[in-house]
Design a protein around this motif. Structure first.
Motif, PDB file in Angstrom:
ATOM      1  N   VAL A 183      -5.845  30.494  31.485  1.00 16.22           N
ATOM      2  CA  VAL A 183      -6.238  32.100  31.424  1.00 16.22           C
ATOM      3  C   VAL A 183      -4.874  32.795  31.559  1.00 16.22           C
ATOM      4  O   VAL A 183      -5.100  33.796  30.952  1.00 16.22           O
ATOM      5  N   THR A 184      -4.175  32.679  32.344  1.00 21.29           N
ATOM      6  CA  THR A 184      -2.892  33.310  32.473  1.00 21.29           C
ATOM      7  C   THR A 184      -2.107  33.179  31.417  1.00 21.29           C
ATOM      8  O   THR A 184      -1.391  34.321  30.958  1.00 21.29           O
ATOM      9  N   TYR A 185      -1.884  32.185  30.747  1.00 23.28           N
ATOM     10  CA  TYR A 185      -1.330  32.166  29.519  1.00 23.28           C
ATOM     11  C   TYR A 185      -1.964  32.983  28.384  1.00 23.28           C
ATOM     12  O   TYR A 185      -1.380  33.639  27.587  1.00 23.28           O
ATOM     13  N   LEU A 186      -3.348  32.896  28.433  1.00 20.69           N
ATOM     14  CA  LEU A 186      -3.903  33.871  27.245  1.00 20.69           C
ATOM     15  C   LEU A 186      -3.716  35.241  27.732  1.00 20.69           C
ATOM     16  O   LEU A 186      -3.487  36.203  26.894  1.00 20.69           O
ATOM     17  N   LEU A 187      -3.501  35.653  28.972  1.00 23.39           N
ATOM     18  CA  LEU A 187      -3.207  37.050  29.353  1.00 23.39           C
ATOM     19  C   LEU A 187      -1.982  37.566  28.761  1.00 23.39           C
ATOM     20  O   LEU A 187      -1.574  38.698  28.435  1.00 23.39           O
ATOM     21  N   THR A 188      -1.113  36.504  28.612  1.00 18.88           N
ATOM     22  CA  THR A 188       0.286  36.958  28.160  1.00 18.88           C
ATOM     23  C   THR A 188       0.320  37.629  26.536  1.00 18.88           C
ATOM     24  O   THR A 188       1.124  38.093  26.216  1.00 18.88           O
ATOM     25  N   LYS A 189      -0.972  37.187  26.090  1.00 25.87           N
ATOM     26  CA  LYS A 189      -1.017  37.718  24.725  1.00 25.87           C
ATOM     27  C   LYS A 189      -1.489  39.174  24.594  1.00 25.87           C
ATOM     28  O   LYS A 189      -1.381  40.002  23.849  1.00 25.87           O
ATOM     29  N   LEU A 190      -1.983  39.818  25.972  1.00 23.56           N
ATOM     30  CA  LEU A 190      -2.328  41.078  26.204  1.00 23.56           C
ATOM     31  C   LEU A 190      -1.228  41.902  26.741  1.00 23.56           C
ATOM     32  O   LEU A 190      -1.116  43.097  26.509  1.00 23.56           O
ATOM     33  N   PRO A 192       2.939  41.258  28.895  1.00 24.67           N
ATOM     34  CA  PRO A 192       3.924  40.339  29.300  1.00 24.67           C
ATOM     35  C   PRO A 192       4.038  40.446  30.661  1.00 24.67           C
ATOM     36  O   PRO A 192       4.541  39.334  31.115  1.00 24.67           O
ATOM     37  N   LEU A 193       3.288  41.187  31.438  1.00 28.29           N
ATOM     38  CA  LEU A 193       3.346  41.106  32.888  1.00 28.29           C
ATOM     39  C   LEU A 193       2.560  39.928  33.492  1.00 28.29           C
ATOM     40  O   LEU A 193       2.831  39.462  34.596  1.00 28.29           O
ATOM     41  N   ALA A 194       1.817  39.104  32.577  1.00 26.69           N
ATOM     42  CA  ALA A 194       1.261  38.014  33.015  1.00 26.69           C
ATOM     43  C   ALA A 194       2.176  36.991  33.141  1.00 26.69           C
ATOM     44  O   ALA A 194       1.776  35.913  33.757  1.00 26.69           O
ATOM     45  N   VAL A 195       3.314  37.056  32.504  1.00 30.87           N
ATOM     46  CA  VAL A 195       4.405  35.947  32.915  1.00 30.87           C
ATOM     47  C   VAL A 195       4.534  35.950  34.188  1.00 30.87           C
ATOM     48  O   VAL A 195       5.224  34.776  34.610  1.00 30.87           O
ATOM     49  N   LEU A 200       2.707  30.548  35.490  1.00 26.87           N
ATOM     50  CA  LEU A 200       3.559  30.542  34.522  1.00 26.87           C
ATOM     51  C   LEU A 200       5.072  30.975  34.908  1.00 26.87           C
ATOM     52  O   LEU A 200       5.846  30.199  34.244  1.00 26.87           O
ATOM     53  N   ALA A 201       5.296  31.489  35.882  1.00 28.15           N
ATOM     54  CA  ALA A 201       6.625  31.653  36.650  1.00 28.15           C
ATOM     55  C   ALA A 201       7.226  30.409  37.021  1.00 28.15           C
ATOM     56  O   ALA A 201       8.371  29.914  36.716  1.00 28.15           O
ATOM     57  N   ARG A 208      11.715  23.787  29.602  1.00 22.62           N
ATOM     58  CA  ARG A 208      12.595  24.254  28.909  1.00 22.62           C
ATOM     59  C   ARG A 208      12.010  25.183  27.840  1.00 22.62           C
ATOM     60  O   ARG A 208      12.486  26.386  27.421  1.00 22.62           O
ATOM     61  N   GLN A 209      11.151  24.318  27.114  1.00 25.64           N
ATOM     62  CA  GLN A 209      10.702  25.441  25.641  1.00 25.64           C
ATOM     63  C   GLN A 209       9.423  25.975  26.200  1.00 25.64           C
ATOM     64  O   GLN A 209       8.405  25.299  26.452  1.00 25.64           O
ATOM     65  N   VAL A 210       9.395  27.167  26.242  1.00 23.63           N
ATOM     66  CA  VAL A 210       8.094  27.942  26.458  1.00 23.63           C
ATOM     67  C   VAL A 210       7.725  29.171  25.437  1.00 23.63           C
ATOM     68  O   VAL A 210       9.061  29.876  24.977  1.00 23.63           O
ATOM     69  N   ASP A 211       6.697  29.211  25.329  1.00 22.80           N
ATOM     70  CA  ASP A 211       6.268  30.456  24.350  1.00 22.80           C
ATOM     71  C   ASP A 211       5.673  31.548  25.025  1.00 22.80           C
ATOM     72  O   ASP A 211       4.422  31.663  25.206  1.00 22.80           O
ATOM     73  N   LEU A 212       6.418  32.324  25.664  1.00 18.75           N
ATOM     74  CA  LEU A 212       6.063  33.449  26.318  1.00 18.75           C
ATOM     75  C   LEU A 212       6.800  34.538  25.982  1.00 18.75           C
ATOM     76  O   LEU A 212       8.141  34.643  25.642  1.00 18.75           O
ATOM     77  N   PRO A 213       6.335  35.857  26.248  1.00 23.09           N
ATOM     78  CA  PRO A 213       7.143  37.086  25.943  1.00 23.09           C
ATOM     79  C   PRO A 213       8.115  37.073  26.786  1.00 23.09           C
ATOM     80  O   PRO A 213       8.944  38.059  26.417  1.00 23.09           O
TER      81      PRO A 213
END
Length: 245
Positions: A183-190, A192-195, A200-201, A208-213
């Motif tokens: 859920v936390t990853y899905l929230l990053t689509k809404l 960037p604070l979800a990171v 996720l932090a 090393r390879q992450v798809d985060l804003p």
């Protein structure tokens, strides 16, 4: 020290803890085997996170350990032969709630650290055996990050369970978010604070390879997760010391 040894014995006597150990070791190893085989069959390589991504799923074992360390004091599994709740016996043996919590936290940290180390060794050995060329041993520098992430996740689960005094809600939410629907990853689509959510932090400690804003550094990710854990443990401890057992 006596309280610490007692909490270790109590923890290792729980069947759910041994189930957590099995999950923590076998799940990452099995997923790594499947993913490595798929990469070989497709002639793809260069996944620097192979093995480590799977260890992020294996943290479910740490979640279970953190939850049952507290919930077993209030549930049937933690009851004494006389039918009373374990927490009553625990506070009789160790009247100081502060000392009891410190001993319990130390036992959880020790157990999870050992579990994370063993699981990492098995998983990275699996990677090396399947891919060779130092694919597994090259990631050993990230091993402390894995161990720290597992320990912090267990303490996060520990703190939440101190607040709820019931393991069902923390287990359901944390396991689902870790392994099924992040859920936390899905929230990053809404936003960037979800990171800055702890899971996720925290994965930045070894992934090393992450798809985060927002790309946090390993140190920043670790500090963010530690802050979450400290806040939850503090809240849980205050609640534990101020309400009836």
């Amino acid at each position: 020290m006596r309280a610490y040894r007692g909490e270790l014995r109590k923890l290792t006597s729980l069947p759910s803890v041994w189930a957590a150990v099995a999950v923590g070791v076998l799940v990452p190893a099995a997923l790594t085997f499947l993913n490595a085989k798929s990469a070989i069959a497709a002639n793809r390589g260069g996944n620097v996170d192979l093995g480590f991504q799977e260890l992020a799923f294996g943290v479910v074992g740490a979640v279970i350990l953190g939850v049952v360390a507290v919930s077993s004091e209030y549930t049937t599994e933690g009851e004494s032969a006389g039918g009373g709740r374990q927490i009553t016996t625990s506070l009789t043996v160790v009247p100081s709630r502060r000392r009891l919590m410190i001993a319990k936290l130390a036992a959880v940290i020790t157990t999870v650290a050992v579990l994370a180390t063993v699981s990492s060794a098995v998983t990275l050995t699996n990677v090396e055996a399947l891919l060779g060329d130092g694919a597994g041993t090259s990631g050993l520098v990230r091993l402390p990050g894995v161990v720290l992430y597992w320990v912090l996740t267990a303490l996060l689960a520990f703190g939440v369970t101190l607040l709820t005094r019931n393991g069902i809600l923390p287990l359901t939410v944390l396991i689902l978010n870790t392994s099924v629907v992040t859920v936390t990853y899905l929230l990053t689509k809404l936003t960037p604070l979800a990171v800055f959510f702890p899971d996720l932090a925290g994965v930045r400690l070894f992934i090393r390879q992450v798809d985060l804003p927002v790309r946090l550094s390993p140190v920043a990710g670790g500090l963010v997760m530690t802050a979450w854990v400290a806040a939850l443990l503090t809240a849980g401890f205050l609640v534990f010391t101020r309400r009836d057992a």
